[in-house]
Design an enzyme around this catalytic site. Structure first.
Site, PDB file in Angstrom:
ATOM      1  N   TRP A 186       2.060  22.036  -0.214  1.00 52.12           N
ATOM      2  CA  TRP A 186       0.731  22.560   0.083  1.00 52.12           C
ATOM      3  C   TRP A 186      -0.294  21.425  -0.091  1.00 52.12           C
ATOM      4  O   TRP A 186      -0.239  20.675  -1.066  1.00 52.12           O
ATOM      5  CB  TRP A 186       0.391  23.743  -0.840  1.00 52.12           C
ATOM      6  CG  TRP A 186      -1.015  24.201  -0.609  1.00 52.12           C
ATOM      7  CD1 TRP A 186      -1.465  24.985   0.417  1.00 52.12           C
ATOM      8  CD2 TRP A 186      -2.168  23.855  -1.389  1.00 52.12           C
ATOM      9  NE1 TRP A 186      -2.832  25.140   0.332  1.00 52.12           N
ATOM     10  CE2 TRP A 186      -3.285  24.462  -0.770  1.00 52.12           C
ATOM     11  CE3 TRP A 186      -2.362  23.085  -2.529  1.00 52.12           C
ATOM     12  CZ2 TRP A 186      -4.582  24.331  -1.277  1.00 52.12           C
ATOM     13  CZ3 TRP A 186      -3.651  22.952  -3.026  1.00 52.12           C
ATOM     14  CH2 TRP A 186      -4.748  23.577  -2.395  1.00 52.12           C
ATOM     15  N   ASP A 202     -13.794  33.855   7.873  1.00 56.40           N
ATOM     16  CA  ASP A 202     -12.505  33.732   7.180  1.00 56.40           C
ATOM     17  C   ASP A 202     -12.282  34.923   6.251  1.00 56.40           C
ATOM     18  O   ASP A 202     -12.850  36.009   6.428  1.00 56.40           O
ATOM     19  CB  ASP A 202     -12.463  32.369   6.454  1.00 56.40           C
ATOM     20  CG  ASP A 202     -11.066  31.778   6.364  1.00 56.40           C
ATOM     21  OD1 ASP A 202     -10.306  32.195   5.471  1.00 56.40           O
ATOM     22  OD2 ASP A 202     -10.737  30.902   7.192  1.00 56.40           O
ATOM     23  N   ASP A 203     -11.468  34.716   5.252  1.00 59.98           N
ATOM     24  CA  ASP A 203     -11.038  35.736   4.295  1.00 59.98           C
ATOM     25  C   ASP A 203     -12.237  36.401   3.607  1.00 59.98           C
ATOM     26  O   ASP A 203     -13.267  35.760   3.393  1.00 59.98           O
ATOM     27  CB  ASP A 203     -10.167  35.011   3.247  1.00 59.98           C
ATOM     28  CG  ASP A 203      -9.311  35.947   2.440  1.00 59.98           C
ATOM     29  OD1 ASP A 203      -9.471  37.163   2.555  1.00 59.98           O
ATOM     30  OD2 ASP A 203      -8.463  35.426   1.681  1.00 59.98           O
ATOM     31  N   ARG A 252       0.288  34.220  -5.387  1.00 56.26           N
ATOM     32  CA  ARG A 252      -1.122  34.490  -5.051  1.00 56.26           C
ATOM     33  C   ARG A 252      -1.401  36.003  -5.160  1.00 56.26           C
ATOM     34  O   ARG A 252      -2.076  36.587  -4.311  1.00 56.26           O
ATOM     35  CB  ARG A 252      -1.451  33.989  -3.639  1.00 56.26           C
ATOM     36  CG  ARG A 252      -2.905  33.546  -3.474  1.00 56.26           C
ATOM     37  CD  ARG A 252      -3.310  33.333  -2.026  1.00 56.26           C
ATOM     38  NE  ARG A 252      -4.602  32.660  -1.947  1.00 56.26           N
ATOM     39  CZ  ARG A 252      -5.421  32.745  -0.916  1.00 56.26           C
ATOM     40  NH1 ARG A 252      -5.116  33.464   0.142  1.00 56.26           N
ATOM     41  NH2 ARG A 252      -6.561  32.104  -0.908  1.00 56.26           N
ATOM     42  N   LYS A 291      -7.455  33.976  13.291  1.00 55.89           N
ATOM     43  CA  LYS A 291      -6.778  32.995  12.444  1.00 55.89           C
ATOM     44  C   LYS A 291      -5.749  33.794  11.652  1.00 55.89           C
ATOM     45  O   LYS A 291      -6.107  34.569  10.768  1.00 55.89           O
ATOM     46  CB  LYS A 291      -7.789  32.312  11.514  1.00 55.89           C
ATOM     47  CG  LYS A 291      -7.148  31.408  10.469  1.00 55.89           C
ATOM     48  CD  LYS A 291      -8.209  30.672   9.663  1.00 55.89           C
ATOM     49  CE  LYS A 291      -7.590  29.930   8.481  1.00 55.89           C
ATOM     50  NZ  LYS A 291      -8.606  29.212   7.704  1.00 55.89           N
ATOM     51  N   TRP A 292      -4.479  33.645  11.991  1.00 53.74           N
ATOM     52  CA  TRP A 292      -3.382  34.463  11.445  1.00 53.74           C
ATOM     53  C   TRP A 292      -2.741  33.684  10.307  1.00 53.74           C
ATOM     54  O   TRP A 292      -2.027  32.720  10.543  1.00 53.74           O
ATOM     55  CB  TRP A 292      -2.382  34.742  12.565  1.00 53.74           C
ATOM     56  CG  TRP A 292      -1.208  35.593  12.223  1.00 53.74           C
ATOM     57  CD1 TRP A 292      -0.305  35.400  11.232  1.00 53.74           C
ATOM     58  CD2 TRP A 292      -0.773  36.770  12.924  1.00 53.74           C
ATOM     59  NE1 TRP A 292       0.661  36.373  11.259  1.00 53.74           N
ATOM     60  CE2 TRP A 292       0.397  37.229  12.294  1.00 53.74           C
ATOM     61  CE3 TRP A 292      -1.245  37.477  14.039  1.00 53.74           C
ATOM     62  CZ2 TRP A 292       1.087  38.360  12.738  1.00 53.74           C
ATOM     63  CZ3 TRP A 292      -0.547  38.593  14.467  1.00 53.74           C
ATOM     64  CH2 TRP A 292       0.597  39.029  13.821  1.00 53.74           C
ATOM     65  N   ASP A 293      -3.005  34.145   9.087  1.00 56.27           N
ATOM     66  CA  ASP A 293      -2.581  33.396   7.899  1.00 56.27           C
ATOM     67  C   ASP A 293      -1.315  34.004   7.288  1.00 56.27           C
ATOM     68  O   ASP A 293      -0.934  35.133   7.628  1.00 56.27           O
ATOM     69  CB  ASP A 293      -3.736  33.388   6.877  1.00 56.27           C
ATOM     70  CG  ASP A 293      -3.797  32.106   6.070  1.00 56.27           C
ATOM     71  OD1 ASP A 293      -2.765  31.424   5.939  1.00 56.27           O
ATOM     72  OD2 ASP A 293      -4.887  31.795   5.546  1.00 56.27           O
ATOM     73  N   ASN A 297       0.294  33.455   3.391  1.00 63.36           N
ATOM     74  CA  ASN A 297       0.045  32.625   2.218  1.00 63.36           C
ATOM     75  C   ASN A 297       1.085  32.653   1.109  1.00 63.36           C
ATOM     76  O   ASN A 297       0.760  32.399  -0.048  1.00 63.36           O
ATOM     77  CB  ASN A 297      -1.332  32.952   1.648  1.00 63.36           C
ATOM     78  CG  ASN A 297      -2.415  32.192   2.405  1.00 63.36           C
ATOM     79  OD1 ASN A 297      -2.304  30.984   2.602  1.00 63.36           O
ATOM     80  ND2 ASN A 297      -3.441  32.886   2.847  1.00 63.36           N
ATOM     81  N   CYS A 353      -1.642  29.823  10.788  1.00 64.22           N
ATOM     82  CA  CYS A 353      -1.994  29.159   9.534  1.00 64.22           C
ATOM     83  C   CYS A 353      -1.053  29.714   8.489  1.00 64.22           C
ATOM     84  O   CYS A 353      -0.716  30.891   8.510  1.00 64.22           O
ATOM     85  CB  CYS A 353      -3.447  29.494   9.187  1.00 64.22           C
ATOM     86  SG  CYS A 353      -3.971  28.916   7.573  1.00 64.22           S
ATOM     87  N   ASP A 378      -4.548  22.673   4.353  1.00 64.89           N
ATOM     88  CA  ASP A 378      -5.781  23.028   3.649  1.00 64.89           C
ATOM     89  C   ASP A 378      -6.484  21.774   3.134  1.00 64.89           C
ATOM     90  O   ASP A 378      -7.626  21.833   2.693  1.00 64.89           O
ATOM     91  CB  ASP A 378      -5.476  23.962   2.471  1.00 64.89           C
ATOM     92  CG  ASP A 378      -5.356  25.414   2.916  1.00 64.89           C
ATOM     93  OD1 ASP A 378      -5.715  25.719   4.065  1.00 64.89           O
ATOM     94  OD2 ASP A 378      -4.889  26.247   2.108  1.00 64.89           O
TER      95      ASP A 378
HETATM   96  C1  GLA Z   1      -5.347  29.919   3.240  1.00 61.54           C
HETATM   97  C2  GLA Z   1      -5.867  29.157   4.448  1.00 61.54           C
HETATM   98  C3  GLA Z   1      -7.303  28.783   4.225  1.00 61.54           C
HETATM   99  C4  GLA Z   1      -8.116  30.037   4.002  1.00 61.54           C
HETATM  100  C5  GLA Z   1      -7.544  30.831   2.839  1.00 61.54           C
HETATM  101  C6  GLA Z   1      -8.195  32.180   2.729  1.00 61.54           C
HETATM  102  O1  GLA Z   1      -5.281  29.103   2.125  1.00 61.54           O
HETATM  103  O2  GLA Z   1      -5.081  28.038   4.691  1.00 61.54           O
HETATM  104  O3  GLA Z   1      -7.801  28.068   5.329  1.00 61.54           O
HETATM  105  O4  GLA Z   1      -8.117  30.813   5.180  1.00 61.54           O
HETATM  106  O5  GLA Z   1      -6.150  31.047   2.994  1.00 61.54           O
HETATM  107  O6  GLA Z   1      -7.723  32.927   1.666  1.00 61.54           O
END
Ligand code: GLA
Length: 740
Positions: free
Chosen positions: A195, A368-369, A445, A478-480, A482, A528, A550
């Site tokens: 990461w 974003d989030d 997380r 933006k499809w994340d 994590n 993402c 990131d």
């Molecule tokens: C991940 C993404 C970031 C952001 C955060 C939001 O870490 O890579 O760009 O969108 O999530 O929680």
């Protein structure tokens, strides 16, 4: 005469202007050799006397009339290595004394684990070549698929394993393809990371034994990327023979590079056999991912230019508006507020940022989030995809309307495959996550992974995304994603079938993406995964761009971007300009340095622009305008990595040339000048030697007295000289050349 020997021939015309190439696929029934030609590559394999499919040739394109001799099995090497193991097979079943990596391993219900595949039949059709193999006795059939790209020669290989028997069998290992190279000295290049530290280029001599790169994480992973290059002898960035490959799979994967007992090289890749077990009931079929392979004699640079062209023209999806285009449209310049606001989003704050962003010349505003459920920290809300009523009491519409009125389109962050235990979704459906009943559920997380292999979960995820896109005017997601998997149980299935989750989950991810795109044909999507954790040729068939890392430190990004572009086109490489000093490295850099670092890919702004003064705003506005003019050349042109930023380099430089060689863009960076050294003369590449090119500055100066117009030959042979004052720490310059 020779044509009379050919069983069938297929010729495909090239679809892209700069490669005046054709592809052909043929089978010579006299020698029983299959031959595929495309771009500058020929690939050949044949049926040997025993009936096995044997690799024969993979390299530069051979003459059209050259006759490739029949495949002859290798001899046994004493009694310890029989011919079945010394012969480079196209797709070997594990059985009959095979000691090298098998392509396929199967257990039958009676305990038999011997599998020996022989040629059965083949068909040559519009989409390529299919060769059917069958076990010497049992009704297990394997169809090998081959499609060669006329432009680049990139060959797409995969396999379908079919159980035509009455009883179930278990597939324990299934590669997409195995590739073979003859004995020689090879250097293996591959990409690893973590990461915020993705895209490290590793290069090592391929010595005896096996070298494995893989992901066991249920997803592609930051730690290794499913791409490789093998350089012959002293091949380097600009010269020599390079074979390269990439797997199109976003689940657990593995590639094995074996330098075998007779010094040949075998590359086997596909589903990761670790914890794999796929039950094929009577009549069922398992399709593997695709393993792409190509060849260049212009070094690693040539290899990546072919791969970029292939991705642009053959892999990346199109929206309704661009369906007939030879390459996707360039990415809008985005603004994303993540680093500025994190989860503290609300209507007024986002509108204030949108106004600032529009004034800079940004094309797309992305929230974003933090906009949904009870999402105020990472501990809650994932899974509850309703608009947070405290942050957006009037819903998303007023913000979206405002963004549109400012001349931008609107994008939104989602993380569809995840759930926080603190969410309504989890409280209602605790059984929907990957888990082994009765065992702890490991959180990362503070989130768990929804088991997307389940039909009900798939329906829920598709349903909320479809609703979101139907009810709101959203252009971009933006499809994340994590976290990686733990406890990958799927307790709806009988115990011996549960490992199918490794296949079914990923197929459903692709299925949802594909269905969403069909239903909303203008939507664009970014892959993402906490940065670059899900970048591969599988997901790239459904997404328009990726978030490489990131880590947005502009200096770190130079080496990350260098690694990234070995495998992936700058078109998909999103690069944001963020605040200085940088949160990760505490490094201070100028705004123009940050801009130029990001302008080498698809540009975005991720800084807290509410704090920018007039000078900063003007700098960014000017550079975004300059970028818009040359963006297509930068992200879709041929990329030359002129000076690598790796290995402690003081300098680095890249150059791109568009398809008709009418434009070129050069970026130059200084890390830290030492001992007063001036920037090296940059000898450009890929220009039309007799064309006249005018050079102009995007940022920075050339040496006084440098020509403003000169031939391509001048720029390539004499080179361009930077101003002697171009020195210091974290300096950047950029120039464009336009043919008159
Ligand atoms: C991940 C993404 C970031 C952001 C955060 C939001 O870490 O890579 O760009 O969108 O999530 O929680």
């Amino acid at each position: 005469m020779r044509n009379a020997l050919l069983g069938s021939i297929l010729t495909l015309a090239a679809g892209f202007t700069s490669f005046a190439q054709t592809a052909s696929v043929n089978f010579d029934s006299a020698t029983r050799v299959f031959r595929l030609d495309g771009g500058n590559m020929t690939y050949a394999f044949g049926v040997n006397q025993r009936g096995e499919l044997q690799a024969i040739y993979w390299g530069g394109r051979l003459g059209a009339t050259d006759v490739i001799p029949q495949a002859v099995p290798m001899m046994e090497w004493a009694s310890f290595d029989d011919s079945y193991t010394t012969t480079p097979q196209e797709y070997a079943g594990w059985g009959a004394g095979l000691f090298v990596e098998p392509a396929l391993k199967i257990t039958f219900p009676d305990g038999n684990r011997d599998l020996v595949l022989h040629y059965e039949s083949h068909t040559i059709g519009a989409s390529g070549l299919d060769v059917v193999m069958k076990d010497i006795e049992r009704p297990v059939f394997v169809t090998l698929h081959y499609v060669i790209d006329p432009d680049t020669g990139v060959l797409a290989r995969s396999a379908a394993i079919e159980n035509r028997g009455k009883e179930s069998v278990t597939v324990e290992q299934a590669a997409a393809a195995a590739w073979s190279l003859p004995p020689a000295q090879y250097t293996l290049s591959y990409l690893t990371g973590r990461w915020a530290g993705e895209w490290t280029l590793n290069q090592e001599k391929l010595d005896a034994g096996a070298r494995v790169i893989e992901s066991r994480r249920g997803t592609t992973g930051h730690q290794a990327n499913p791409w490789f290059a093998l350089q012959a002898g002293d091949a380097d960035e600009n010269h020599g023979e390079v074979w390269f490959g990439a797997l199109g799979w976003s689940g657990s994967w593995r590639m094995t590079f074996e330098h075998d007992q007779l010094d040949g090289v075998r590359i086997t890749g596909g589903f990761n056999p670790f914890d794999f077990g796929y039950v094929l009931h009577a009549g069922e079929k398992l399709e593997t991912p695709i393993f792409y392979g190509g060849y260049s004699r212009q070094g690693l640079g040539g290899a990546s230019r072919l791969l970029h062209r292939f991705e642009l023209t053959k892999i990346l999806p199109r929206t309704a508006a661009t369906a007939s285009w030879p390459a996707p449209k360039v990415r809008p310049v985005i603004y994303n507020s993540w680093e500025a606001t994190e989860m503290n989003v609300n209507e007024a704050g986002q509108i204030a940022l949108a106004e600032k962003a529009a004034a800079l010349g940004v094309d797309r505003f992305v929230m974003d989030d933090g906009w949904f459920g009870q999402r105020n920290t990472e501990h809650a809300g994932l899974g509850d995809w309703y608009v947070n009523p405290e942050k957006f009491p009037r819903g998303l519409k007023p913000l979206i309307d405002k963004v549109h009125s400012l001349g931008m389109d609107f994008g939104l962050w989602v993380e569809p495959e995840m759930v926080n235990p603190n969410s309504d979704l989890y409280r209602n459906h605790p059984d929907w996550v990957l888990n082994f009943p009765g065992r702890p559920r490991t959180e990362q997380r503070t989130q768990l992974v929804l088991n997307l292999a389940r039909q009900d979960v798939r329906d829920y995820v598709f349903g909320f995304l479809d609703k979101l896109l139907t009810e709101n005017d959203i252009s971009f997601l933006k499809w994340d994603y994590n976290r990686n998997w733990s406890e990958p149980g799927w307790d709806q299935l009988p115990p011996n079938e549960q490992k199918a989750v490794y296949v079914a989950f990923i197929r459903n991810v692709y299925g949802i993406l594909s269905e969403l795109r069909q239903k909303h044909p203008n939507i664009e999507i970014e892959s993402c995964s906490g940065g670059g954790g899900r970048v591969d040729l599988g997901i790239l068939r459904y997404v328009d761009e990726v978030w490489p890392s990131d880590n947005t430190d502009p200096f770190d990004r130079l080496s990350q971007q260098d690694g990234f572009t070995h495998a992936y086109t700058p078109q998909i490489m999103m690069a944001w300009v963020t605040d200085s000093p940088h949160w990760l490295n505490h490094r201070t850099t100028s705004l123009s340095y940050r801009m130029l670092s990001s302008m080498q890919g698809s540009l975005g702004i991720g800084a807290d622009i509410s704090k920018w003064n007039d000078d900063q705003t003007a700098t960014v506005k000017r550079l975004i305008a300059a970028y818009h003019q040359v963006q297509k050349t930068i992200v879709q042109g041929d990329l030359y990595r002129l000076i690598s930023p790796l290995n402690g380099s003081e300098f680095s430089a890249t150059q791109t040339v568009n398809q008709d060689r009418s434009q070129s863009v050069v970026f130059a960076f200084i890390h830290s000048t030492q001992e007063g050294r001036g920037f090296p003369i940059l000898k450009l590449k890929g220009l039309d030697p007799s064309g006249q090119y005018a050079i102009s500055s995007i940022e920075g100066k050339l040496r006084a007295g440098s020509p403003t117009t000169a031939s391509g030959a001048w720029w390539m042979n004499h080179g361009m000289e930077m101003d002697p004052d171009f020195r210091g720490d974290f300096q950047a310059a950029a120039f464009r050349l336009d043919r008159k």
